[in-house]
Write a protein that holds these residues in place. Sequence first.
Motif, PDB file in Angstrom:
ATOM      1  N   ALA A 365       8.582  -9.584  -1.903  1.00  0.00           N
ATOM      2  CA  ALA A 365       8.881  -9.532  -3.340  1.00  0.00           C
ATOM      3  C   ALA A 365       7.776  -8.835  -4.122  1.00  0.00           C
ATOM      4  N   GLU A 366       6.530  -9.143  -3.810  1.00  0.00           N
ATOM      5  CA  GLU A 366       5.408  -8.537  -4.537  1.00  0.00           C
ATOM      6  C   GLU A 366       5.403  -7.022  -4.355  1.00  0.00           C
ATOM      7  N   GLY A 367       5.642  -6.555  -3.114  1.00  0.00           N
ATOM      8  CA  GLY A 367       5.695  -5.125  -2.852  1.00  0.00           C
ATOM      9  C   GLY A 367       6.876  -4.457  -3.533  1.00  0.00           C
ATOM     10  N   PHE A 368       8.035  -5.105  -3.498  1.00  0.00           N
ATOM     11  CA  PHE A 368       9.200  -4.549  -4.190  1.00  0.00           C
ATOM     12  C   PHE A 368       8.926  -4.428  -5.686  1.00  0.00           C
ATOM     13  N   GLU A 388      22.747 -12.585   6.964  1.00  0.00           N
ATOM     14  CA  GLU A 388      22.078 -13.813   6.527  1.00  0.00           C
ATOM     15  C   GLU A 388      22.923 -14.663   5.573  1.00  0.00           C
ATOM     16  N   GLU A 389      22.591 -15.955   5.565  1.00  0.00           N
ATOM     17  CA  GLU A 389      23.094 -16.870   4.556  1.00  0.00           C
ATOM     18  C   GLU A 389      22.115 -16.844   3.375  1.00  0.00           C
ATOM     19  N   PRO A 390      22.599 -17.189   2.153  1.00  0.00           N
ATOM     20  CA  PRO A 390      21.696 -17.197   0.994  1.00  0.00           C
ATOM     21  C   PRO A 390      20.519 -18.149   1.185  1.00  0.00           C
ATOM     22  N   ILE A 391      19.402 -17.805   0.542  1.00  0.00           N
ATOM     23  CA  ILE A 391      18.211 -18.657   0.513  1.00  0.00           C
ATOM     24  C   ILE A 391      18.047 -19.146  -0.924  1.00  0.00           C
ATOM     25  N   GLU A 392      17.950 -20.438  -1.102  1.00  0.00           N
ATOM     26  CA  GLU A 392      17.898 -21.019  -2.444  1.00  0.00           C
ATOM     27  C   GLU A 392      16.760 -20.422  -3.268  1.00  0.00           C
ATOM     28  N   GLY A 393      17.104 -19.974  -4.457  1.00  0.00           N
ATOM     29  CA  GLY A 393      16.114 -19.436  -5.381  1.00  0.00           C
ATOM     30  C   GLY A 393      15.821 -17.962  -5.215  1.00  0.00           C
ATOM     31  N   ILE A 394      16.270 -17.349  -4.122  1.00  0.00           N
ATOM     32  CA  ILE A 394      15.991 -15.928  -3.873  1.00  0.00           C
ATOM     33  C   ILE A 394      17.191 -15.118  -4.333  1.00  0.00           C
ATOM     34  N   THR A 395      17.069 -14.518  -5.497  1.00  0.00           N
ATOM     35  CA  THR A 395      18.144 -13.724  -6.094  1.00  0.00           C
ATOM     36  C   THR A 395      17.566 -12.454  -6.697  1.00  0.00           C
ATOM     37  N   SER A 396      18.447 -11.544  -7.073  1.00  0.00           N
ATOM     38  CA  SER A 396      17.977 -10.324  -7.739  1.00  0.00           C
ATOM     39  C   SER A 396      17.369 -10.642  -9.102  1.00  0.00           C
ATOM     40  N   LYS A 397      17.884 -11.659  -9.774  1.00  0.00           N
ATOM     41  CA  LYS A 397      17.305 -12.065 -11.059  1.00  0.00           C
ATOM     42  C   LYS A 397      15.869 -12.554 -10.858  1.00  0.00           C
ATOM     43  N   TRP A 398      15.641 -13.303  -9.775  1.00  0.00           N
ATOM     44  CA  TRP A 398      14.293 -13.785  -9.450  1.00  0.00           C
ATOM     45  C   TRP A 398      13.356 -12.602  -9.200  1.00  0.00           C
TER      46      TRP A 398
END
Length: 453
Positions: A365-368, A388-398
Motif C-alpha cells: 500500500a505504501e509503495g502504491f 483471492e477472497e476479500p480481506i477485511e478493511g482492504i479496499t480501494s477507498k482505504w
Amino acid sequence: MKDVNQIQTFYFVGIGGIGMSALARYFNMQGKAVFGYDKTPTDLTDELVAEGIQVNFIDEISEIQKEVISKNNVLVVYTPAIPKGNKILNYFFSEEFSIVKRAQLLGEVSKNTLCLAVAGTHGKTTTSAILGHLLAECNMPVTAFLGGIAENYNSNFIYNGKQITVVEADEFDRSFLQLQPNIACITSMDADHLDIYGDASELENAFRTFARLVEKEEHVFIKQNLPLDGMTVAVDETADYQAQNVKIENGAYIFDLKTPDLTIENLVFHLPGHHNLTNAIMALGMAILAGSPTDRLPKALASFKGVKRRFSYKIKTETLVLIDDYAHHPTEIEALFQAVDEMYPNDHKQIVFQPHLFSRTRDFAEGFARSLSKFDEVVLLDIYPAREEPIEGITSKWLLNQIQAKNKRVVFKSALPEVLLKSKCRVKLLVGAGDIGAEVNSLTKKLKNETQS
C-alpha cells in the motif's frame, strides 16, 4: 513424465491463460489433438478455436470431449490459478489421468533445446518478446512462449524452428525452478507474491536458486545492483552490457550497446522508459550469446513494435494521448511514470488504476500510494480479486486515503467514459492486470468518437 513427443492428446484446464494458450498453440502446430476448458470466452480463446483447438466454457464433466475421456495417451495440463473446486480438473485427478502443471510441461518442451529463460518480477514479457523477435528476425531456429501478445505477430507464440526456446521463467509458485536454462536473465527482484513466499528474503532465495540452474555464471544476465552473480546490465552506468550515449529522437531511443567484446552503434528502440531500454539490453546480450549475427540485430531491434498492454498507445494525437498498460506493482507504476514523464514532460497526466489482489494491495500500500501520487489525477477502480477472497478493511477507498494527489477518487467501471472525457489531462493511462484490459477497446472508441465530434 512420458516423452511429450509421444503424447497425442493434450487437455488444458485454463486454456485461455496467456502462458497456457502459447503451449496449446505449440502442440496444435505439432499436429497433436488439443482441447481445453476456460471459464469465459475471450479474444484469445476465439483465436484458439479459429486455429482448430476445441474449447468449452462449461465446468461440467459431460463437456469433456470423448477423445479425452478415453484416457488413451492423454496429458492434462493445469495452472495454480485454477480454483480447487473446478469439476473438470477434479475429475481428471479422481480418474488418475496423467496430469502436470504448466511449468512442468514448459520445462519438458524446452529441456532438449538451447533454452533462453527470462526471469524477474517485472519485465519478463517485454524482454521475452524482444528476444524472440530478435532471434526470429535473425532467422534463428527459435520457438518463443510469451506471457503477452507481441504486436509484430499478434500472438503470444513465435515459431521459427525448435532448436532454441525462449521462455518466461515465472517466479509465481516457484514455477521457474522447473526449467533447465542454458542462458538466463533476471530483470528485477522486487518483493511480490508474498502470499506464496512469506517474505522478500524467500523470494530472493528462489531467484538465487534459479540463477544457479545455469551452468556458467557468465551466461546469466542481471540488472545492475541486484545481489546476484552474473553479467551486469545498465543504462548509462558502468556494466558488462550497457547502453551508452542514450538520446531521444522522434519518440525513440538512440543508443550504443557496449558489451565485453564489441560495441554496436546507433541502435534504435521504440519503447519508452529506461526499464524497457534495460529489457532491450538484456535481450540483445542473450541474442548475441545464442549466436545471432550481430550485423542483423540493429534492423531487428528497430522493427520491434512492443507488446499489447505494455505501454500500448491507443490514441496519440496533438490533443489526447491514451496509453494502456499492465502494471500492477508499485515498481512498475514508478517505471510507467518515468516513461510517460520523459516522453510528455509538460503535460498533465491522469491514471486509472485497478488494484490486483487484496493481499498485494495490503502488502504494498505504501509503495502504491507513493507511485500513484506522482500523477496529476488518480482514479481507482475496485480491487480485482483474481484468485483471492476479500480481506477485511482492504479496499480501494482505504488505498485512496493514503494517496497524496489532490485530484483523486474511486469509481465504478461504468463511470469511466465520463471520468476520462471530463478530465483536462492530455495524457491518460489505463493501468492494471485485472479485467480493466477488457474495457480498453470500448473506452478507446468512445474517446475517439467524442474528440472527433
